[in-house]
Design an enzyme around this catalytic site. Structure first.
Site, PDB file in Angstrom:
ATOM      1  N   GLN A 108     -22.614  89.860  21.057  1.00  0.00           N
ATOM      2  CA  GLN A 108     -21.722  89.045  21.898  1.00  0.00           C
ATOM      3  C   GLN A 108     -21.614  89.625  23.306  1.00  0.00           C
ATOM      4  O   GLN A 108     -21.426  88.883  24.276  1.00  0.00           O
ATOM      5  CB  GLN A 108     -20.316  88.967  21.267  1.00  0.00           C
ATOM      6  CG  GLN A 108     -20.231  88.156  19.990  1.00  0.00           C
ATOM      7  CD  GLN A 108     -20.378  89.032  18.755  1.00  0.00           C
ATOM      8  OE1 GLN A 108     -21.009  90.083  18.797  1.00  0.00           O
ATOM      9  NE2 GLN A 108     -19.812  88.596  17.654  1.00  0.00           N
ATOM     10  N   ASP A 115      -8.456  90.601  17.735  1.00  0.00           N
ATOM     11  CA  ASP A 115      -8.463  89.526  16.735  1.00  0.00           C
ATOM     12  C   ASP A 115      -7.152  89.448  15.968  1.00  0.00           C
ATOM     13  O   ASP A 115      -6.777  88.389  15.469  1.00  0.00           O
ATOM     14  CB  ASP A 115      -9.632  89.709  15.768  1.00  0.00           C
ATOM     15  CG  ASP A 115     -10.918  89.295  16.456  1.00  0.00           C
ATOM     16  OD1 ASP A 115     -11.495  90.117  17.196  1.00  0.00           O
ATOM     17  OD2 ASP A 115     -11.295  88.118  16.308  1.00  0.00           O
TER      18      ASP A 115
HETATM   19  O1  MRU Z   1     -16.949  87.849  15.650  1.00  0.00           O
HETATM   20  P1  MRU Z   1     -16.392  87.329  16.936  1.00  0.00           P
HETATM   21  O2  MRU Z   1     -17.427  87.087  17.981  1.00  0.00           O
HETATM   22  O3  MRU Z   1     -15.494  86.141  16.720  1.00  0.00           O
HETATM   23  O4  MRU Z   1     -15.472  88.516  17.454  1.00  0.00           O
HETATM   24  C1  MRU Z   1     -14.768  88.330  18.659  1.00  0.00           C
HETATM   25  C2  MRU Z   1     -14.015  89.516  19.096  1.00  0.00           C
HETATM   26  O5  MRU Z   1     -13.967  90.538  18.437  1.00  0.00           O
HETATM   27  C3  MRU Z   1     -13.235  89.370  20.372  1.00  0.00           C
HETATM   28  O6  MRU Z   1     -13.139  90.585  21.047  1.00  0.00           O
HETATM   29  C4  MRU Z   1     -11.811  88.892  20.030  1.00  0.00           C
HETATM   30  O7  MRU Z   1     -11.855  87.764  19.222  1.00  0.00           O
HETATM   31  C5  MRU Z   1     -11.019  88.598  21.241  1.00  0.00           C
HETATM   32  S1  MRU Z   1     -11.543  87.137  22.045  1.00  0.00           S
HETATM   33  C6  MRU Z   1     -10.520  86.831  23.357  1.00  0.00           C
END
Ligand code: MRU
Length: 346
Positions: A196, A237
């Site tokens: 990501q 999260d």
């Molecule tokens: O697995 P993902 O891509 O959904 O994980 C996303 C994250 O860990 C982000 O840092 C988190 O959701 C914060 S988004 C503003």
């Protein structure tokens, strides 16, 4: 970037930018049924805690429409479908938060038909999406004050516009500081295994003309040792009542390194990411994803046949390693049990 989650009320479809294809291709996935929304959340077409919440809110409206197919038993079917939606991903609390917000409105307004509920929920989903956008702008204003002209900020994963309704949490703080005229450079951890950071954070910042360099996740220690990182900001999260914070796997390691090197470590997240029902990080469910995400890079298997991969998607950073939590209500400082309770009005 605010057009990655669009709900078309005329066609009754949720139109999502497929984040799996970025940065190479800008493709869209159109969801007309609840199952398609659940699938899009589970397979990371839409990802990032607040963005998952927004998509789920629109998914509720699709679920209400489908519940009409069950005739008299529509509300039983809908209750079951909402539970399925909530289970699409376990760690990001914004998913359950959004579904419960919709359910609360259902209880409060007691619409007599699924059609009435659809209209109620469409308006609520739009308000939820707009609210997340506004929260990010407010967070950006509070957080930008913590950054100085010339800072290099390290971030992990993607906590940008793509992960929210728009602007972003961690990247929103950076965007706001840049909008104030500060020169900020970003180092984006690539964020194995789904990348990501490399794919999405670099895509967003580069598009906005904000200087960004990608680094291997395991370079963070060296970069800090060399004095190349002034601050760390990540998203979250789920934040427990005591401030322990779940975020993308590897965040805990970065926080430990930041502490060792005396570098401020900030979390930026809306209040919807706080879970007051989780007293501490031990109560946060950690998603374990398919090992294939680790075993394969594109169409190439990198593990010997017969070797399995461990694929925990998140870890928990203890509150003691977090310098401050940036929210839309202001910057929360330790002790977090008190500052979080005050921000939530508990
Ligand atoms: O697995 P993902 O891509 O959904 O994980 C996303 C994250 O860990 C982000 O840092 C988190 O959701 C914060 S988004 C503003």
């Amino acid at each position: 970037m605010e057009d990655h989650i669009i709900f078309d009320r005329r066609r009754m479809v949720l139109d999502l930018l497929d984040q799996r294809a970025l940065p190479l291709r800008e493709e869209r996935i159109v969801c007309a049924r609840l199952n398609e929304v659940i699938e899009a959340i589970a397979n990371l077409t839409v990802r990032g805690a607040p963005a998952i919440g927004v998509a789920a809110a629109w998914g509720c409206a699709l679920a209400a429409r489908e519940a009409g197919e069950a005739g008299e038993a529509w509300s039983d079917r809908l209750e079951r479908d909402l539970e399925r939606l909530k289970a699409a991903r376990p760690t990001a609390v914004n998913l359950g938060w959004a579904v419960e917000r919709m359910r609360g409105l259902w209880r409060a307004q007691a619409p007599r038909s699924p059609e009435e509920l659809v209209n109620l929920w469409l308006d609520e989903a739009a308000a939820l999406q707009a609210g997340d956008n506004a929260a990010n702008r407010a967070m950006g204003d509070f957080g930008a004050a913590l950054l100085e002209d010339g800072d290099t900020v390290l971030t992990h994963c993607n906590a940008g516009a793509l992960a929210t309704a728009g602007w972003g949490t961690a990247l929103g703080v950076i965007r706001s500081a840049v909008a104030q005229g500060k020169k900020i450079r970003v180092i984006s951890d690539e964020t194995r295994p789904v990348l990501q950071g490399a794919r999405l954070t670099c895509f967003e910042l580069h598009k906005d003309g904000i200087p960004v360099l990608a680094a291997c996740d395991n370079a963070a220690g060296l970069l800090m040792q060399k004095g190349m990182v002034d601050k760390v900001i990540t998203g979250a999260d789920r934040i427990a009542a005591n401030g322990d914070t779940a975020n993308k796997i590897g965040t805990y390691t970065v926080a430990l390194l930041a502490r060792e090197h005396g570098i401020p470590f900030y979390i930026a997240a809306p209040l919807s990411t706080i879970d007051p029902a989780a007293p501490n990080g031990d109560y946060i469910p950690i998603e374990k994803r398919d090992g294939a995400e680790v075993a394969w890079i594109g169409d190439r298997r990198i593990l010997p046949e017969g070797v399995e991969a461990l694929n925990y998607a998140f870890d928990v950073t203890p509150a003691r390693l977090i310098t401050a939590i940036i929210t839309e209500k202001g910057v929360l400082r330790p002790p977090y049990a008190a500052s979080i309770a005050a921000a939530l009005g508990l």
